[in-house]
Design an enzyme around this catalytic site. Structure first.
Site, PDB file in Angstrom:
ATOM      1  N   GLY A   1       0.797  -1.312   0.037  1.00 38.90           N
ATOM      2  CA  GLY A   1       0.065  -0.009   0.055  1.00 38.90           C
ATOM      3  C   GLY A   1       0.825   1.363   0.024  1.00 38.90           C
TER       4      GLY A   1
ATOM      5  N   SER B   1      -1.335   1.063  14.994  1.00 37.70           N
ATOM      6  CA  SER B   1      -1.777   2.522  15.137  1.00 37.70           C
ATOM      7  C   SER B   1      -1.961   2.577  16.690  1.00 37.70           C
ATOM      8  CB  SER B   1      -3.231   2.570  14.551  1.00 37.70           C
ATOM      9  OG  SER B   1      -3.842   3.723  15.131  1.00 37.70           O
TER      10      SER B   1
ATOM     11  N   TYR C   1     -11.452  -0.877  12.730  1.00 36.95           N
ATOM     12  CA  TYR C   1     -10.221  -0.591  12.710  1.00 36.95           C
ATOM     13  C   TYR C   1      -9.192  -0.577  13.816  1.00 36.95           C
ATOM     14  CZ  TYR C   1      -6.357   2.836  11.284  1.00 36.95           C
ATOM     15  OH  TYR C   1      -4.943   3.466  10.845  1.00 36.95           O
TER      16      TYR C   1
ATOM     17  N   LYS D   1      -5.827  -3.295  14.082  1.00 36.96           N
ATOM     18  CA  LYS D   1      -4.765  -2.853  14.434  1.00 36.96           C
ATOM     19  C   LYS D   1      -4.190  -3.717  15.818  1.00 36.96           C
ATOM     20  CE  LYS D   1      -4.051  -0.032  11.036  1.00 36.96           C
ATOM     21  NZ  LYS D   1      -2.995  -0.350  10.079  1.00 36.96           N
TER      22      LYS D   1
ATOM     23  N   ILE E   1      -1.124  11.457  11.857  1.00 35.07           N
ATOM     24  CA  ILE E   1      -0.323  11.478  10.770  1.00 35.07           C
ATOM     25  C   ILE E   1      -1.155  12.134   9.676  1.00 35.07           C
ATOM     26  CG2 ILE E   1       1.430  10.509   9.352  1.00 35.07           C
ATOM     27  CD1 ILE E   1       1.822  10.152  12.079  1.00 35.07           C
TER      28      ILE E   1
HETATM   29  P1  NAP Z   1      -3.425   6.189   2.876  1.00 36.69           P
HETATM   30  O1  NAP Z   1      -2.925   7.163   2.282  1.00 36.69           O
HETATM   31  O2  NAP Z   1      -4.973   5.925   2.745  1.00 36.69           O
HETATM   32  O3  NAP Z   1      -2.822   4.865   1.798  1.00 36.69           O
HETATM   33  C1  NAP Z   1      -3.014   3.633   1.959  1.00 36.69           C
HETATM   34  C2  NAP Z   1      -2.557   2.971   0.570  1.00 36.69           C
HETATM   35  O4  NAP Z   1      -2.920   1.655   0.847  1.00 36.69           O
HETATM   36  C3  NAP Z   1      -3.561   3.579  -0.431  1.00 36.69           C
HETATM   37  O5  NAP Z   1      -2.401   3.611  -1.569  1.00 36.69           O
HETATM   38  C4  NAP Z   1      -4.483   2.290  -0.702  1.00 36.69           C
HETATM   39  O6  NAP Z   1      -4.781   2.239  -2.253  1.00 36.69           O
HETATM   40  C5  NAP Z   1      -3.480   1.153  -0.277  1.00 36.69           C
HETATM   41  N1  NAP Z   1      -4.307  -0.067  -0.112  1.00 36.69           N
HETATM   42  C6  NAP Z   1      -5.338  -0.227   0.224  1.00 36.69           C
HETATM   43  N2  NAP Z   1      -5.889  -1.373   0.354  1.00 36.69           N
HETATM   44  C7  NAP Z   1      -5.007  -2.341  -0.199  1.00 36.69           C
HETATM   45  C8  NAP Z   1      -4.989  -3.660  -0.555  1.00 36.69           C
HETATM   46  N3  NAP Z   1      -5.766  -4.494  -0.207  1.00 36.69           N
HETATM   47  N4  NAP Z   1      -4.030  -3.926  -1.158  1.00 36.69           N
HETATM   48  C9  NAP Z   1      -2.873  -3.167  -1.532  1.00 36.69           C
HETATM   49  N5  NAP Z   1      -2.886  -1.857  -1.304  1.00 36.69           N
HETATM   50  C10 NAP Z   1      -3.893  -1.347  -0.525  1.00 36.69           C
HETATM   51  O7  NAP Z   1      -3.171   5.699   4.307  1.00 36.69           O
HETATM   52  P2  NAP Z   1      -1.952   6.282   5.270  1.00 36.69           P
HETATM   53  O8  NAP Z   1      -2.609   7.280   6.255  1.00 36.69           O
HETATM   54  O9  NAP Z   1      -0.890   6.296   4.500  1.00 36.69           O
HETATM   55  O10 NAP Z   1      -1.690   5.027   6.153  1.00 36.69           O
HETATM   56  C11 NAP Z   1      -0.916   3.745   5.943  1.00 36.69           C
HETATM   57  C12 NAP Z   1      -0.912   2.934   7.149  1.00 36.69           C
HETATM   58  O11 NAP Z   1      -0.793   3.531   8.431  1.00 36.69           O
HETATM   59  C13 NAP Z   1      -2.319   2.225   7.170  1.00 36.69           C
HETATM   60  O12 NAP Z   1      -2.047   0.892   7.624  1.00 36.69           O
HETATM   61  C14 NAP Z   1      -2.989   3.105   8.435  1.00 36.69           C
HETATM   62  O13 NAP Z   1      -3.919   2.150   9.032  1.00 36.69           O
HETATM   63  C15 NAP Z   1      -1.661   3.282   9.273  1.00 36.69           C
HETATM   64  N6  NAP Z   1      -1.894   4.309  10.010  1.00 36.69           N
HETATM   65  C16 NAP Z   1      -2.168   5.762   9.619  1.00 36.69           C
HETATM   66  C17 NAP Z   1      -2.279   6.841  10.462  1.00 36.69           C
HETATM   67  C18 NAP Z   1      -2.706   8.268   9.958  1.00 36.69           C
HETATM   68  O14 NAP Z   1      -2.976   9.097  10.808  1.00 36.69           O
HETATM   69  N7  NAP Z   1      -2.606   8.393   8.498  1.00 36.69           N
HETATM   70  C19 NAP Z   1      -2.248   6.469  11.799  1.00 36.69           C
HETATM   71  C20 NAP Z   1      -2.125   5.311  12.229  1.00 36.69           C
HETATM   72  C21 NAP Z   1      -1.769   4.254  11.426  1.00 36.69           C
HETATM   73  P3  NAP Z   1      -6.105   3.187  -2.769  1.00 36.69           P
HETATM   74  O15 NAP Z   1      -5.535   4.466  -2.806  1.00 36.69           O
HETATM   75  O16 NAP Z   1      -6.293   2.375  -4.192  1.00 36.69           O
HETATM   76  O17 NAP Z   1      -7.284   3.104  -1.709  1.00 36.69           O
END
Ligand code: NAP
Length: 250
Positions: A13, A145, A158, A162, A191
């Protein structure tokens, strides 16, 4: 710069957001890196942008596919192994949200989030670890998370996924430790990415008030810790959950 030279990494991802920053950082550390995501065009444009900025051509590859699907993950890992005959770093980063209060949360939304966030980490770890165990070296990093630790109203699905990643991390750390494979989790807080952009001003301010460092985190804040966990300095760290949350949870 060349700390991870000749090491092969897969970041799931990772066409955007935190995953993309992790890719960039591992490339800067010298690794050969595979970007995985759902859409080929998103991978292509990220590869093009990174190559325009840094000229990583010979070390940056894309591999499209849904990492929550067993039939896709197995050949995906096989493809990487047939090209390089090793896999050193796996970052289980792909994740989604389908928020809603429990009373209104459908079984479909509960199961989908578990599948994309947790089953994907299980599948990628399962197929990657075969090679890591035989080469007696590997680094698996699960992007969990803070809500997997503290829970969150409106995120039963979610938070469960996690929290499950933390259990997976600790179990695999115990299974793989004797074979030179470390398994750790990172628990990011709030984030700035597409995942958090939709939040209202009120929710953002509430989050910011709960963060002692009084700012949202950046994808680079997370990428730096991934880089550290892949470095020789982290060789004696396994089964840990490292918070990257500005002090939100302590
Ligand atoms: P994001 O911007 O939504 O990016 C997630 C990426 O994963 C997107 O490119 C998405 O593709 C891809 N994806 C979704 N389902 C998939 C699958 N089945 N197979 C392959 N790729 C897939 O999220 P982010 O904020 O960067 O988060 C990254 C990780 O950090 C996640 O696990 C999230 O739960 C964790 N996290 C984030 C935060 C935060 O505050 N942002 C906090 C704690 C944890 P599409 O664009 O096509 O959907």
């Amino acid at each position: 710069m060349n700390m991870l030279q000749n090491q092969v990494a897969l970041v799931t991802g990772s066409a955007r957001g935190i995953g993309r920053s992790i890719v960039e950082r591992l490339l800067q550390d010298g690794a050969i890196v595979y970007i995985n995501d759902l859409k080929a065009e998103d991978i292509e444009s990220t590869i093009q942008e990174l190559n325009e900025q840094y000229q990583f051509e010979d070390r940056l590859f894309g591999i499209e596919g849904d990492v929550s699907n067993d039939e896709i993950v197995k050949p995906m890992i096989e493809k990487i192994l047939s090209a390089h005959n090793r896999l050193d770093i796996l970052v289980n980063n792909a994740g989604i949200t389908r928020d809603g209060l429990m009373m209104r949360m459908s079984v479909q939304d509960f199961e989908l989030v578990l599948k994309v966030n947790l089953t994907s980490a299980f599948l990628c770890s399962k197929y990657a670890s075969r090679k890591m165990l035989s080469q007696k070296y590997g680094r698996i990093i699960n992007i969990s998370s803070v809500v997997g630790v503290m829970g969150n109203a409106g995120q039963a699905n979610y938070s469960s996924s996690k929290a499950g990643m933390i259990g997976l991390t600790k179990s695999l750390a115990k299974e793989f430790g004797s074979r030179g494979v470390t398994v750790n989790a990172i628990a990011p807080g709030f984030i700035e990415t597409a995942m958090t952009h939709h939040l209202s001003e009120e929710v953002r301010n509430k989050f910011l008030e709960s963060i002692p460092l009084r700012r949202a985190g950046t994808p680079n804040d997370v990428a730096g810790v991934v880089s550290f966990l892949c470095s020789p300095d982290a060789a004696y760290i396994t089964g840990q959950v490292i918070h990257v949350d500005g002090g939100m949870v302590m």
